[in-house]
Design a protein around this motif. Structure first.
Motif, PDB file in Angstrom:
ATOM      1  N   LEU A 269      52.376 101.857  34.997  1.00 51.36           N
ATOM      2  CA  LEU A 269      51.042 102.076  34.889  1.00 51.36           C
ATOM      3  C   LEU A 269      50.047 100.812  35.016  1.00 51.36           C
ATOM      4  N   ALA A 270      50.584  99.879  34.202  1.00 46.22           N
ATOM      5  CA  ALA A 270      49.736  98.521  34.083  1.00 46.22           C
ATOM      6  C   ALA A 270      49.863  97.629  35.621  1.00 46.22           C
ATOM      7  N   GLN A 271      50.751  98.003  36.321  1.00 40.95           N
ATOM      8  CA  GLN A 271      50.650  97.447  37.703  1.00 40.95           C
ATOM      9  C   GLN A 271      49.973  98.206  38.664  1.00 40.95           C
ATOM     10  N   SER A 272      49.867  99.481  38.237  1.00 43.34           N
ATOM     11  CA  SER A 272      48.885 100.110  39.383  1.00 43.34           C
ATOM     12  C   SER A 272      47.443  99.774  39.399  1.00 43.34           C
ATOM     13  N   GLY A 273      46.868  99.059  38.417  1.00 39.50           N
ATOM     14  CA  GLY A 273      45.567  98.558  38.492  1.00 39.50           C
ATOM     15  C   GLY A 273      44.480  99.575  38.439  1.00 39.50           C
ATOM     16  N   ASP A 274      44.892 100.891  38.144  1.00 40.18           N
ATOM     17  CA  ASP A 274      43.978 101.942  37.885  1.00 40.18           C
ATOM     18  C   ASP A 274      43.526 101.823  36.578  1.00 40.18           C
ATOM     19  N   ILE A 275      42.287 101.759  36.129  1.00 41.63           N
ATOM     20  CA  ILE A 275      41.627 101.453  34.629  1.00 41.63           C
ATOM     21  C   ILE A 275      41.819 102.536  33.847  1.00 41.63           C
ATOM     22  N   GLN A 276      41.907 103.758  34.495  1.00 45.08           N
ATOM     23  CA  GLN A 276      41.949 105.181  33.982  1.00 45.08           C
ATOM     24  C   GLN A 276      43.117 105.235  33.004  1.00 45.08           C
ATOM     25  N   TRP A 277      44.347 104.433  33.166  1.00 43.61           N
ATOM     26  CA  TRP A 277      45.471 104.362  32.383  1.00 43.61           C
ATOM     27  C   TRP A 277      45.180 103.512  31.027  1.00 43.61           C
ATOM     28  N   PHE A 278      44.174 102.485  31.156  1.00 42.72           N
ATOM     29  CA  PHE A 278      43.954 101.702  30.203  1.00 42.72           C
ATOM     30  C   PHE A 278      43.813 102.206  28.652  1.00 42.72           C
ATOM     31  N   PRO A 279      43.319 103.077  28.312  1.00 44.62           N
ATOM     32  CA  PRO A 279      43.022 103.566  27.128  1.00 44.62           C
ATOM     33  C   PRO A 279      44.420 104.215  26.363  1.00 44.62           C
ATOM     34  N   LEU A 280      45.224 104.671  27.372  1.00 40.37           N
ATOM     35  CA  LEU A 280      46.770 105.204  26.944  1.00 40.37           C
ATOM     36  C   LEU A 280      47.495 104.063  26.452  1.00 40.37           C
ATOM     37  N   LEU A 281      47.364 102.955  27.452  1.00 43.14           N
ATOM     38  CA  LEU A 281      48.262 101.706  27.287  1.00 43.14           C
ATOM     39  C   LEU A 281      47.700 100.945  26.176  1.00 43.14           C
ATOM     40  N   ARG A 282      46.368 100.936  25.790  1.00 44.64           N
ATOM     41  CA  ARG A 282      46.124 100.336  24.468  1.00 44.64           C
ATOM     42  C   ARG A 282      46.321 101.175  23.301  1.00 44.64           C
ATOM     43  N   GLU A 283      46.357 102.217  23.312  1.00 43.61           N
ATOM     44  CA  GLU A 283      46.918 103.075  22.062  1.00 43.61           C
ATOM     45  C   GLU A 283      48.505 102.699  22.056  1.00 43.61           C
ATOM     46  N   ALA A 285      50.107 100.100  22.870  1.00 45.67           N
ATOM     47  CA  ALA A 285      50.269  98.816  22.306  1.00 45.67           C
ATOM     48  C   ALA A 285      49.918  98.676  20.898  1.00 45.67           C
ATOM     49  N   ARG A 286      48.837  99.257  20.534  1.00 48.88           N
ATOM     50  CA  ARG A 286      48.537  99.224  19.256  1.00 48.88           C
ATOM     51  C   ARG A 286      49.648  99.812  18.345  1.00 48.88           C
ATOM     52  N   ASN A 287      50.131 100.957  18.288  1.00 48.64           N
ATOM     53  CA  ASN A 287      51.201 101.733  17.815  1.00 48.64           C
ATOM     54  C   ASN A 287      52.574 100.772  17.895  1.00 48.64           C
ATOM     55  N   ASN A 288      52.821 100.037  18.708  1.00 51.45           N
ATOM     56  CA  ASN A 288      53.933  99.676  19.167  1.00 51.45           C
ATOM     57  C   ASN A 288      53.755  97.808  19.405  1.00 51.45           C
ATOM     58  N   ALA A 289      53.052  97.277  18.537  1.00 52.11           N
ATOM     59  CA  ALA A 289      52.556  95.763  18.918  1.00 52.11           C
ATOM     60  C   ALA A 289      53.775  94.909  18.598  1.00 52.11           C
ATOM     61  N   ARG A 290      54.731  95.135  17.858  1.00 55.47           N
ATOM     62  CA  ARG A 290      56.169  94.454  17.653  1.00 55.47           C
ATOM     63  C   ARG A 290      56.760  94.333  19.096  1.00 55.47           C
ATOM     64  N   ILE A 291      56.607  95.012  20.051  1.00 59.83           N
ATOM     65  CA  ILE A 291      57.272  95.123  21.266  1.00 59.83           C
ATOM     66  C   ILE A 291      56.243  94.353  22.212  1.00 59.83           C
ATOM     67  N   SER A 292      56.713  93.491  22.793  1.00 57.32           N
ATOM     68  CA  SER A 292      55.779  92.651  23.693  1.00 57.32           C
ATOM     69  C   SER A 292      55.408  93.119  24.995  1.00 57.32           C
ATOM     70  N   VAL A 295      52.091  95.259  24.662  1.00 50.68           N
ATOM     71  CA  VAL A 295      50.884  94.333  24.703  1.00 50.68           C
ATOM     72  C   VAL A 295      50.498  93.930  25.799  1.00 50.68           C
ATOM     73  N   THR A 296      51.554  93.243  26.676  1.00 54.45           N
ATOM     74  CA  THR A 296      50.935  92.589  27.736  1.00 54.45           C
ATOM     75  C   THR A 296      50.909  93.857  28.882  1.00 54.45           C
ATOM     76  N   ASP A 297      51.568  94.654  28.837  1.00 52.84           N
ATOM     77  CA  ASP A 297      50.913  95.830  29.733  1.00 52.84           C
ATOM     78  C   ASP A 297      49.462  96.308  29.617  1.00 52.84           C
ATOM     79  N   ALA A 298      49.110  96.595  28.406  1.00 49.39           N
ATOM     80  CA  ALA A 298      47.670  96.844  28.189  1.00 49.39           C
ATOM     81  C   ALA A 298      46.615  95.528  28.599  1.00 49.39           C
ATOM     82  N   ALA A 299      47.113  94.573  28.313  1.00 48.07           N
ATOM     83  CA  ALA A 299      46.325  93.098  28.557  1.00 48.07           C
ATOM     84  C   ALA A 299      46.232  92.958  30.070  1.00 48.07           C
ATOM     85  N   GLU A 300      47.384  93.455  30.938  1.00 48.93           N
ATOM     86  CA  GLU A 300      47.294  93.168  32.325  1.00 48.93           C
ATOM     87  C   GLU A 300      46.363  94.031  32.979  1.00 48.93           C
ATOM     88  N   LEU A 301      46.380  95.369  32.478  1.00 52.03           N
ATOM     89  CA  LEU A 301      45.582  96.528  33.272  1.00 52.03           C
ATOM     90  C   LEU A 301      44.096  96.115  32.670  1.00 52.03           C
TER      91      LEU A 301
END
Length: 410
Positions: A269-283, A285-292, A295-301
């Motif tokens: 989803l991060a590689q897709s470049g489709d910003i519609q998936w960002f809210p999902l990836l951000r959520e 990342a917030r809930n699983n911030a100990r897994i890098s 966090v990097t997927d949400a940052a990339e997108l």
């Protein structure tokens, strides 16, 4: 070996490739006839393939000795199998210190299997699985296999071992005038229902790797099939349709964090470049911030949209994982605003913070304060803080996948 033979009637392989094929034959003979009890060689079934057709690399090992041996046995797609396979145009040819972050392998399962005197064993590796070989044109395969073996009379993991190393270059062409239609792939659809679980899995791997649009309905069902679920993210990614990407997002919400399916879905989803998936990836990342990865997927997108979340994560009481992942995430944002944040972090007395920060700055700027970027031991805050006001307004800012050589700060 069929991969090195080419019918005289065919005009599809270029003269340059044919010359390389002859050179490859010499290289292969040298590598495969080393003075060892066992010998191995790589080969392809043919040198010309249709678009959408499976390209399978075979490795054959033969026991030329008079005694049985035990050889390593592992999933050929895992790092511990001893295979190293690259397919052009995946080769980057970088000669310096690359700016892209390096990944590190973990544990994987391996065992041993007997190979009697005069016996031969063949393993198949689907190149389409880990490589993009769907576009028409010439391809080069660099294949290496390091294979340990031991006398069968002793326990494999306890006794002395010997090793062979096989290196080969092979070439093939994806024919621009030929395509593999649904009918030619029907055997793999049928194989999804085979009695053998191994055959079912290989059929699922093949169909997910090829992802023919005509079979989208079948591929979508992989998400709900426990046996095939691990191939669902790849299938959805390769299909790359609105329906398949929505199925990927649904898979991310339905699977457990930390599982292969969950992490791979986030990656794609991060590689897709489709910003519609960002809210999902951000959520996630917030809930699983100990897994890098999350966090990097949400940052990339999300890019600069992720900065407020990363700044919040920098304040986490979890210094060991969450804070470090937030620093790494800043390097994935591809935004100029992340650089001054990172430069200020170089003033932190914690050496781990400094090292992670330097790595993030390398990704964003392709610069390093050290002549040897992989061995930054102390903070060079003064040099960064002087360089940024002077050149920051015009300095290029790079994406995390834009690998290039790193140059020292002036």
């Amino acid at each position: 070996m069929k991969a090195l033979e080419h019918p005289n009637s065919s005009t599809l392989v270029s003269k340059a490739i044919m010359g390389a094929l002859r050179l490859s034959a010499c290289t292969l003979v040298i590598s495969c006839n080393a003075m060892a009890q066992i010998a191995g060689n790589f080969y392809l079934d043919k040198s010309v393939f249709a678009r959408g057709e499976p390209v399978v690399l075979h490795f054959q090992v033969t026991n030329n000795g008079s005694r049985s041996v035990n050889i390593l046995q592992a999933d050929p797609y895992s790092f511990c199998s001893g295979y190293e396979i690259t397919v052009s145009p995946d080769l980057t040819g970088s000669t310096g210190e690359p700016s892209c972050p390096k990944s590190f392998a973990g544990d994987c399962l391996s065992s041993d299997t007997a190979l009697g005197s005069g016996a031969t064993k063949t393993e198949d590796i689907l190149l389409n699985y880990e490589h993009q070989v769907n576009k028409p044109g010439d391809y080069e395969v660099e294949a290496v296999r390091r294979l340990p073996y031991a006398d069968a009379r002793v326990k494999y993991f306890e006794g002395p071992q010997e090793n062979i190393e096989v290196r080969t270059k092979l070439y093939f062409l994806i024919d621009p005038n030929s395509s593999a239609g649904p009918a030619s792939l029907q055997s793999f659809v049928n194989q999804l229902h085979a009695q053998s679980s191994e055959k079912r899995r290989e059929a699922a791997r093949t169909l997910a790797s090829l992802a023919p649009p005509a079979l989208e309905n079948i591929l979508i069902t992989f998400a709900d099939n426990q046996e095939f679920r691990q191939f669902a993210p790849l299938a959805f990614h390769r299909l790359n349709t609105p329906r398949s990407m929505a199925a990927m997002a649904e898979l991310l919400t339905k699977t457990q964090p930390g599982t292969y399916e969950h992490m791979t879905s986030a990656d794609y989803l991060a590689q897709s470049g489709d910003i519609q998936w960002f809210p999902l990836l951000r959520e996630v990342a917030r809930n699983n911030a100990r897994i890098s990865n999350y966090v990097t997927d949400a940052a990339e997108l999300g890019g600069e949209k992720m900065l407020p979340t990363l700044i919040d994560l920098l304040k986490s009481p979890d210094k060991e994982f969450t804070r470090m992942n937030a620093i790494t995430g800043l390097g994935y944002t591809h935004t100029r605003d992340a650089v001054p944040i990172l430069i200020e972090l170089l003033r932190n007395p914690d050496q781990n913070v400094v090292e992670y920060t330097e790595a993030a700055l390398r990704i964003l700027t392709h610069h390093s304060s050290s002549a040897n970027p992989s061995r930054t031991l102390v903070s060079d805050y003064p040099r960064w803080s002087q360089w940024w006001p002077r050149e920051g307004a015009t300095a290029p800012i790079y994406k995390s996948n834009n690998c290039a050589d790193v140059t020292p700060l002036p």
